[in-house]
Design a protein around this motif. Structure first.
Motif, short mmCIF file in Angstrom:
data_model
loop_
_atom_site.label_atom_id
_atom_site.label_comp_id
_atom_site.label_asym_id
_atom_site.label_seq_id
_atom_site.Cartn_x
_atom_site.Cartn_y
_atom_site.Cartn_z
N MET A 46 37.60 1.99 -35.05
CA MET A 46 37.59 3.02 -34.01
C MET A 46 36.17 3.25 -33.51
O MET A 46 35.93 3.43 -32.31
CB MET A 46 38.20 4.31 -34.56
N THR A 105 33.84 1.07 -33.43
CA THR A 105 33.47 -0.08 -32.62
C THR A 105 34.17 -0.08 -31.27
O THR A 105 33.66 -0.65 -30.30
CB THR A 105 33.78 -1.37 -33.39
N ALA A 106 35.34 0.55 -31.19
CA ALA A 106 35.98 0.67 -29.88
C ALA A 106 35.08 1.45 -28.93
O ALA A 106 34.96 1.12 -27.74
CB ALA A 106 37.33 1.37 -30.03
N LEU A 135 35.45 -5.07 -33.58
CA LEU A 135 36.72 -4.36 -33.45
C LEU A 135 37.89 -5.19 -33.97
O LEU A 135 38.78 -4.67 -34.65
CB LEU A 135 36.94 -3.99 -31.98
N LEU A 150 34.21 7.22 -32.24
CA LEU A 150 34.51 6.48 -31.01
C LEU A 150 33.81 7.13 -29.81
O LEU A 150 33.13 6.46 -29.03
CB LEU A 150 36.01 6.43 -30.80
#
Length: 521
Positions: free
Chosen positions: A172, A174-175, A382, A47
């Motif tokens: 996570m 992609t967050a 996400l 992340l």
């Protein structure tokens, strides 16, 4: 996100020999096994790192094409380096992690650190050659870290929840990809020298990601032990004890009395079906795991205990992984089919940067909003990564993987259609994010099923290398076609090629082996 009930087993329940079906699924009323802490720690690292890398990725196409005036062919070359150069070192990174005996964490850490060091170098690179060298070094770091990181995820999860574990990690990850373009957009609006500020902030964030990896992520051996604990608590397995009820073999690690034997290590085989094995060939007591012979083995350490002479020797140590053994994995029909299909589909996968440039030009997106385009892809990724990972575990990973490329084909069709406006852009970005959610982690979960534990990093790196090299070729070819014949012709050719490759992937679909192999062959 996922909770396991570790006290769900009734203490007085007698131990029984589980059938193959009952061992493969949790008992009624039990919750799913928890995602291992290693997966969550690696998700946090990814992340933070993705905030850093996506800050650069969001502004790089416009910076190179509009700021430095590169042609589509020149941009295609740099984009190919950015997306495909890591293929040259992925197998090296996987081999180093496997050969190091649990050094997955440190090989991955070296890759993260190298990529972080390249961010400020973009401040001084102003022409094609130096920019290409900086991007090559940055992607070398990505190549070093990808296979060891995915191997840590695979080793820390069980086969039954592996797709979910990769889905959680990718969600996570992609967050961070969602936050990175937003941070870059805000920096560009708030500063005068926007690009320089983006590159420096990106470097600082990347350093934080490296520190989190060093401080909180366990090594390969510790991650595998954690997977065993998660599997044990999540499935509610009843483990026999060598010293009587209520004693954990992992706590004692010794043989309790003559002929007694402690329960096996997680995942070890037993002749009796309950994790016990008699030293003299007599049947063990199913309730206590005590054997009738003079010798007995302690499961957790994999050693033989004996009260007299003639005790059997312990198992031979596993052979050290070699590069030859890693390349020999392609002799496995299952893994070879996965690698070939990933390569073919990669040849028709237009890079994100070109997709965003096409969106800007064909749908009239203003330059000031360009950095926000990756937000749409990241948001869809996400939202869909975990559901599609769980769907892949239930219905079949290959179906979801090929279906993801169907979503990408629909995105190409929308870009080629006459549909204009904000709704069209949102639909393309939704399909684009759905493509990544259905393919990225799902491919690694599918490949993990066909790779032995000792060569997990190398096996995943083989698949990733073929895919990355194919995408490198696609970037070069797409840039050249755009320069020669225009963007519409280039995208049409890519769509036709993707449809053909998807059909081939369905024909060559891998056949899951009946018994997963967990050792070197």
């Amino acid at each position: 996100m996922y909770v396991a009930d570790s006290r769900a087993v009734a203490p007085e329940a007698p131990a029984t020999t589980p059938s193959a079906d009952s061992a493969a699924r949790p008992r009624a009323g039990r919750r799913r096994a928890a995602v291992a802490p290693t997966v969550l720690a690696l998700g946090t690292v990814s992340l933070i790192t993705d905030v850093s890398s996506e800050m650069v990725t969001a502004v790089l196409p416009l910076y190179l094409v509009a700021g430095l005036g590169l042609s589509p062919l020149g941009f295609g070359l740099l984009d190919g380096i950015y997306n495909g150069f890591s293929a040259l070192v992925r197998l090296v990174g996987g081999h180093l992690a496997d050969r190091g005996g649990g050094r997955h964490k440190w090989v991955a850490g070296a890759g993260y650190a190298l990529s972080a060091a390249c961010k400020p170098l973009l401040l001084v690179a102003q022409t094609l050659t130096p920019i290409g060298l900086v991007l090559a070094a940055d992607r070398t770091g990505k190549g070093l870290r990808t296979a060891p990181r995915d191997a840590l995820i695979s080793l820390s999860s069980t086969p039954e929840n592996r797709g979910r574990a990769f889905g959680v990690h990718r969600a996570m990850d992609t967050a961070g990809a969602l936050l990175g373009p937003l941070v870059a957009f805000l920096i560009l609006r708030a500063t005068v020298d926007g690009y320089d500020a983006v590159f420096m902030v990106s470097f600082c964030v990347a350093v934080v990601g490296v520190l989190v990896l060093v401080l909180f992520v366990p090594g390969g051996a510790a991650a595998q032990a954690g997977a065993a604990r998660v599997s044990d608590t999540g499935a509610g397995a009843v483990r026999p004890s060598g010293t009587g009820a209520g004693v954990r073999p992992s706590d004692t690690g010794t043989c309790a009395g003559s002929g007694a034997m402690s329960g096996p290590a997680y995942g070890s085989r037993s002749e009796s079906g309950v994790g016990s094995e008699s030293g003299s060939g007599a049947e063990p007591d199913p309730g206590t795991g005590a054997g009738a012979g003079a010798g007995a083995s302690s499961g957790p350490a994999g050693l033989e205990c004996a009260t007299g002479a003639g005790a059997p020797a312990g198992p031979a140590p596993a052979p050290r992984p070699t590069l030859r053994a890693a390349l020999a994995l392609l002799h496995r029909p299952e893994l070879r089919r996965i690698a070939v299909c990933a390569l073919l589909l990669g040849l028709a996968t237009v890079s994100d940067s070109f997709v965003f440039l096409l969106l800007q030009r064909r749908l009239g997106v203003p330059d000031r909003w360009f950095a926000l385009l990756p937000l749409g892809t990241a948001a869809a990724f996400l939202l869909l990564a975990v559901p599609l990972g769980r769907l892949a575990d239930r219905t079949g990973r290959w179906r979801v993987f090929v279906g993801g490329h169907g979503a990408l084909l629909l995105a190409y069709a929308l870009l080629l259609s006459s549909w204009q406006g904000t709704a069209a852009a949102c639909a393309v970005l939704l399909l684009h994010g759905g493509f990544y959610a259905a393919t990225d982690g799902v491919l690694m979960a599918a490949a993990s099923d066909s790779v032995p534990t000792e060569l997990r990093s190398s096996g995943l790196a083989l698949v990733q290398t073929g895919q990355a090299l194919a995408r490198f070729v696609c970037s070069l070819g797409f840039g050249a076609a755009w320069t020669a014949w225009g963007d519409r012709t280039a995208l049409t050719a890519s769509a036709v090629l993707l449809a053909l490759c998807a059909v081939l992937a369905l024909v060559l679909r891998p056949i899951r082996p009946s018994v997963p192999s967990e050792g070197l062959v």
